[in-house]
Motif scaffolding. Structure first.
Motif, PDB file in Angstrom:
ATOM      1  N   GLN A   6      -6.217   1.714   5.468  1.00  0.00           N
ATOM      2  CA  GLN A   6      -7.288   0.727   5.594  1.00  0.00           C
ATOM      3  C   GLN A   6      -6.763  -0.636   5.195  1.00  0.00           C
ATOM      4  OE1 GLN A   6     -10.371   2.232   3.046  1.00  0.00           O
ATOM      5  NE2 GLN A   6     -11.200   3.572   4.629  1.00  0.00           N
ATOM      6  N   GLU A   7      -7.338  -1.675   5.802  1.00  0.00           N
ATOM      7  CA  GLU A   7      -6.934  -3.042   5.480  1.00  0.00           C
ATOM      8  C   GLU A   7      -8.187  -3.874   5.229  1.00  0.00           C
ATOM      9  OE1 GLU A   7      -3.678  -5.948   7.363  1.00  0.00           O
ATOM     10  OE2 GLU A   7      -5.342  -5.515   8.698  1.00  0.00           O
ATOM     11  N   ASN A   8      -8.411  -4.237   3.956  1.00  0.00           N
ATOM     12  CA  ASN A   8      -9.596  -5.034   3.613  1.00  0.00           C
ATOM     13  C   ASN A   8      -9.478  -5.662   2.228  1.00  0.00           C
ATOM     14  OD1 ASN A   8      -9.761  -2.359   2.740  1.00  0.00           O
ATOM     15  ND2 ASN A   8     -11.954  -2.211   2.934  1.00  0.00           N
ATOM     16  N   PRO A   9      -8.887  -6.769   1.985  1.00  0.00           N
ATOM     17  CA  PRO A   9      -7.810  -7.396   2.744  1.00  0.00           C
ATOM     18  C   PRO A   9      -6.461  -6.750   2.470  1.00  0.00           C
ATOM     19  CG  PRO A   9      -8.258  -8.748   0.837  1.00  0.00           C
ATOM     20  CD  PRO A   9      -9.255  -7.601   0.827  1.00  0.00           C
ATOM     21  N   ASP A  10      -6.299  -6.054   1.322  1.00  0.00           N
ATOM     22  CA  ASP A  10      -5.033  -5.360   1.050  1.00  0.00           C
ATOM     23  C   ASP A  10      -4.954  -4.089   1.879  1.00  0.00           C
ATOM     24  OD1 ASP A  10      -4.275  -7.231  -0.891  1.00  0.00           O
ATOM     25  OD2 ASP A  10      -5.376  -6.152  -2.451  1.00  0.00           O
ATOM     26  N   THR A  11      -3.734  -3.696   2.218  1.00  0.00           N
ATOM     27  CA  THR A  11      -3.536  -2.470   2.973  1.00  0.00           C
ATOM     28  C   THR A  11      -3.458  -1.303   1.991  1.00  0.00           C
ATOM     29  OG1 THR A  11      -2.322  -3.713   4.643  1.00  0.00           O
ATOM     30  CG2 THR A  11      -2.098  -1.319   4.687  1.00  0.00           C
TER      31      THR A  11
END
Length: 66
Positions: A6-11
């Motif tokens: 997931q990316e949100n914001p870090d992956t």
């Protein structure tokens, strides 16, 4: 084995064993890295079972040899 990314914001990468990693690389780069890794594994399997080198066995500009 990767379970989710997931990316949100870090992956964030979650593995099937429950480990979770937060990485600085964006999702697209992580997916490219996984693809290149798996491509290398498939090349090794091809060489081991067929004892041959083909164009697809060239990985990162190097010929994989057993």
């Amino acid at each position: 084995m990767v379970e989710t990314i997931q990316e949100n914001p870090d992956t964030t990468i979650k593995l099937s064993n429950g480990n979770v990693y937060i990485v600085k690389e964006p999702l697209e780069i992580v997916l490219q890295m996984i693809y290149k890794y798996e491509k290398g594994i498939h090349a090794w399997v091809h060489i081991i079972f067929n004892n041959t080198i083909s164009e697809r066995d060239v990985y990162y500009g190097f010929v994989i040899i057993a």
